[in-house]
Design a protein around this motif. Structure first.
Motif, PDB file in Angstrom:
ATOM      1  N   TRP A  65      -8.708   7.745  -0.850  1.00 22.49           N
ATOM      2  CA  TRP A  65      -7.480   7.011  -1.160  1.00 22.49           C
ATOM      3  C   TRP A  65      -7.141   6.977  -2.652  1.00 22.49           C
ATOM      4  N   SER A 106       1.247   6.179   9.989  1.00 24.42           N
ATOM      5  CA  SER A 106       1.258   5.295   8.822  1.00 24.42           C
ATOM      6  C   SER A 106       2.667   4.803   8.573  1.00 24.42           C
ATOM      7  N   ASP A 162       7.208  -0.546  -5.112  1.00 20.68           N
ATOM      8  CA  ASP A 162       5.944  -0.243  -5.775  1.00 20.68           C
ATOM      9  C   ASP A 162       5.110  -1.507  -5.916  1.00 20.68           C
ATOM     10  N   ALA A 182       5.618   3.301   3.252  1.00 18.37           N
ATOM     11  CA  ALA A 182       5.778   4.099   2.035  1.00 18.37           C
ATOM     12  C   ALA A 182       7.068   3.761   1.294  1.00 18.37           C
ATOM     13  N   ASN A 211       1.683   2.594  -4.367  1.00 21.68           N
ATOM     14  CA  ASN A 211       2.727   3.366  -3.690  1.00 21.68           C
ATOM     15  C   ASN A 211       2.148   3.981  -2.417  1.00 21.68           C
ATOM     16  N   HIS A 212       2.904   4.920  -1.841  1.00 20.42           N
ATOM     17  CA  HIS A 212       2.499   5.613  -0.619  1.00 20.42           C
ATOM     18  C   HIS A 212       2.416   4.632   0.553  1.00 20.42           C
ATOM     19  N   ALA A 213       1.803   5.090   1.648  1.00 15.23           N
ATOM     20  CA  ALA A 213       1.720   4.266   2.856  1.00 15.23           C
ATOM     21  C   ALA A 213       0.918   2.998   2.586  1.00 15.23           C
TER      22      ALA A 213
END
Length: 657
Positions: free
Chosen positions: A298, A345, A352, A348, A326-328
């Protein structure tokens, strides 16, 4: 405790190990080691036990370029290299030429006494574990084999009153080893027995593999038989490996550890040869076994905030909510053997640094759904509910409902359950507060007119700064209820409500005895001794960090049946609590923040009480166990846990050893 007292204690509970018979066996001279049964009905086992001294006489110690023939126990203990190993010159194992000492009455057993793990995060010194370690020079798959059996003993400082509480048979595979509480006068699976008129547990050694079991027969692919008896030993053949420092009281005679115990290398030249007892996990604690993990790739800024186990579509899934820039922010995992496979997932598109603060799998209406809650310190908190049938399209799947609160409220907890006489499927939401927030602190949603609809709420009268930090549904006194937990402050910390004619009605409340710094971090319903219980996880500077409550006669008040964590250092708290079934037993799991001890403790029922029997997470440094859940995944009951940000994995699945 004098030196004689320690040996008398070890002798009192020494097991009688029954080895598989072989046609070439000769009757040992010791009258306590005799044949039983019809000799012709058993398959012989030429791989016999041996004493450490017997084995070292037939070994050379190899440490890099240094070679030492016939190392003494003292010389072996002075070797500090984990890469060192013993190379043994042994006879080829045949029935005519057993490998090991042919007369078991001459073989030593090695004793280790440790304080039994107990409630409260410390050591319950009224209980001790006496481990008996057995050495076999040969195993079909490797040279050298250490096996063990553990007897948990109560009232151990008074020999005549000391008694067996339970027995751990190590079995062959770690996941198959288990504590047995039930005693039996005859041999049977799932119960231990003792030699008549004694406290000597009868153990059966698996043919060739030497794992210990409670009865004769075929178990988990291993074969045991009611064969040659090794045991009911005189104390001269019991040698102490060590006694844990925590077991000594002022004035007790001290037993020096066996010198060979310190050797960190392998006891054989084979790839799978084991290290010695003190370098194996079971020596110091019954540590749970991790059977799968996630999150190792991760990135160090991502950590697990919450976990849940449940069924979506046709598959049992692990749902994970995480923190990160950030991201999923939430993921679903299925299980394929020892691997966790990502099924989907989401999150996203969240701002932020928004986190998944809570996650749950359950039912609304007649559909299985996933609920997730986002948290951001400067953004409104949001609840999202998803229904999905195809995991490969999950990110673009169907969001069937959402709710949003102003910046003064933060969705801190989610739980699915049922309320009312009609057992209506509902989703409970716990709302923590910021600053001088007003309004409800928890809300109950149901599926109505094909939409997510708020049904009931509560907590508006709790006062400023007091939020709902945990929520759970269960049965209490024969009625479906919702439990809510409050943040730190004075007065009540947890409450139970039922659904009445005019809405939610208070059933019981408690926690006013807790220190002002104590706030609820998690709640869970379970069962102990056939009665409902409520588990409460707490964040506090002092006092208990978790407690288990039972209802009084009319279910209008709580009685505490277990409290733990009072001995934890300041700042350490319980982050999660869960109940569930593991292999036919009701088990409780507690997760906690980090220091130099365990992060997850497992409890099982014993005579109507909860007793700690397994732990996990020792040696994590400053990493926290952030959440815990119990459920089914991949056709097996498991404990799922989450881990805070850093390196390595961010959580996984556990099974008790």
């Amino acid at each position: 405790m004098t030196r004689d007292d320690w040996f008398a204690l070890a002798e009192r509970f020494a097991p009688q190990v029954r080895l598989a018979l072989t046609a070439s066996d000769k009757t040992p001279s010791d009258e306590m080691a005799t044949y039983v049964g019809e000799m012709a009905t058993y398959v012989g086992d030429p791989r016999r036990p041996a004493s450490v001294g017997w084995y070292l006489e037939r070994c050379i110690l190899i440490d890099g370029l240094t070679v030492l023939k016939k190392p003494t126990p003292e010389k072996l203990g002075q070797c500090k290299s984990e890469d060192a190993y013993l190379k043994a010159k042994l006879p080829q194992c045949k029935e005519e030429t057993p490998c090991g000492e042919s007369d078991p009455s001459k073989v030593e057993m090695y004793v280790h006494i440790r304080a039994a793990s107990g409630p409260g995060g410390g050591l319950a010194l009224e209980l001790i574990d006496i481990q008996y370690w057995f050495f076999y020079p040969d195993d079909p798959s490797h040279v050298a084999d250490w096996e063990h059996l553990t007897v948990r003993v109560a009232n151990w400082r008074t020999l005549a009153e000391s008694s067996i509480v339970m027995v751990f048979f190590a079995a062959h595979h770690p996941a198959d080893g288990r504590w047995l509480v039930q005693a039996s006068q005859t041999q049977q699976k799932g119960a231990y027995r003792v030699v008549d008129g004694t406290q000597h547990v009868v153990a059966y050694s698996a043919l060739g593999k030497h794992a210990t079991y409670e009865c004769a027969g075929e178990i988990n692919g291993d074969v045991t038989s009611d064969g040659l008896r090794w045991g009911s030993l005189t104390r001269e053949k019991l040698q102490f490996a060590s006694i844990d420092e925590a077991c000594y009281a002022p004035g007790d005679a001290r037993i020096e550890p066996a010198p060979w115990l310190a050797f960190p290398g392998k006891w054989g030249q084979s790839k799978h040869s084991p290290c010695g007892p003190s370098h194996q996990g079971p020596y110091s604690v019954d540590e749970a076994q991790q059977v799968a993990h996630f999150g190792e790739v991760w990135g160090e800024n991502f950590g697990t905030r919450c976990v849940a186990l449940g069924r979506l579509g046709s598959e049992d899934l692990l749902a994970v909510g995480r923190s990160g820039p950030n991201h999923a922010r939430f993921m679903l995992f299925g299980r394929a053997g020892e691997r966790l496979v990502e099924r989907g997932s989401g999150g996203a598109s969240w701002p932020d640094d928004a986190e998944c603060a809570a996650i749950a799998i359950g039912s609304l209406g007649n559909q299985a759904v996933l609920a997730v809650a986002s948290y951001h310190e400067s953004e409104p908190s949001r609840l999202e509910v998803y229904r999905t049938k195809r995991f490969d399209t999950y990110v673009g799947g169907t969001r069937i409902g959402c709710a949003q609160w102003g910046k003064a409220h933060a969705c801190a907890a989610l739980a699915f359950g049922r309320l009312g006489e009609q057992s209506v499927p509902v989703l409970g939401v716990g709302l923590d507060v910021r600053d001088h927030a007003r309004g409800s602190r928890f809300e109950i949603y149901r599926w109505q007119d094909n939409a997510l609809a708020r049904w009931h709420d509560g907590g508006a009268n709790w006062g400023k700064y007091r939020g709902c930090t945990a929520i759970a549904f269960g049965d209490w006194g024969g009625q479906p209820v919702v439990a809510v937990g409050r943040s730190a402050g004075t007065g009540v910390r947890y409450e139970l409500y039922r659904l009445g004619g005019d809405g939610l009605e208070l059933v019981a409340s408690g926690g006013g005895d807790l220190c002002e710094s104590a706030g609820v971090t998690d709640l869970a319903f379970g069962e102990v001794g056939g009665e409902p219980v409520l588990g409460v996880a707490l964040k506090a500077d002092a006092g208990p960090r978790f407690r288990v409550l039972t209802p009084n006669g009319d279910a209008s008040a709580f009685t505490s049946c277990l409290e733990g964590g009072s001995g934890w250092s300041k700042g350490r708290c319980a982050t999660g609590i869960a109940f569930g079934e593991l292999d036919g037993e009701q088990v409780m799991a507690v997760s906690r923040t980090g220091d130099d001890h365990m992060r997850i403790a497992l409890y099982r029922e014993l005579a109507g009480q909860l007793v700690e029997f397994s732990v996990y997470g020792d040696g994590w440094g400053d990493r926290d166990a952030t959440a815990v859940a119990i459920g089914s995944l991949g056709g097996q009951h498991v404990i799922a846990y989450g881990r805070s940000a850093g390196d390595n994995n961010r959580g996984g699945l556990l099974r008790p050893v």
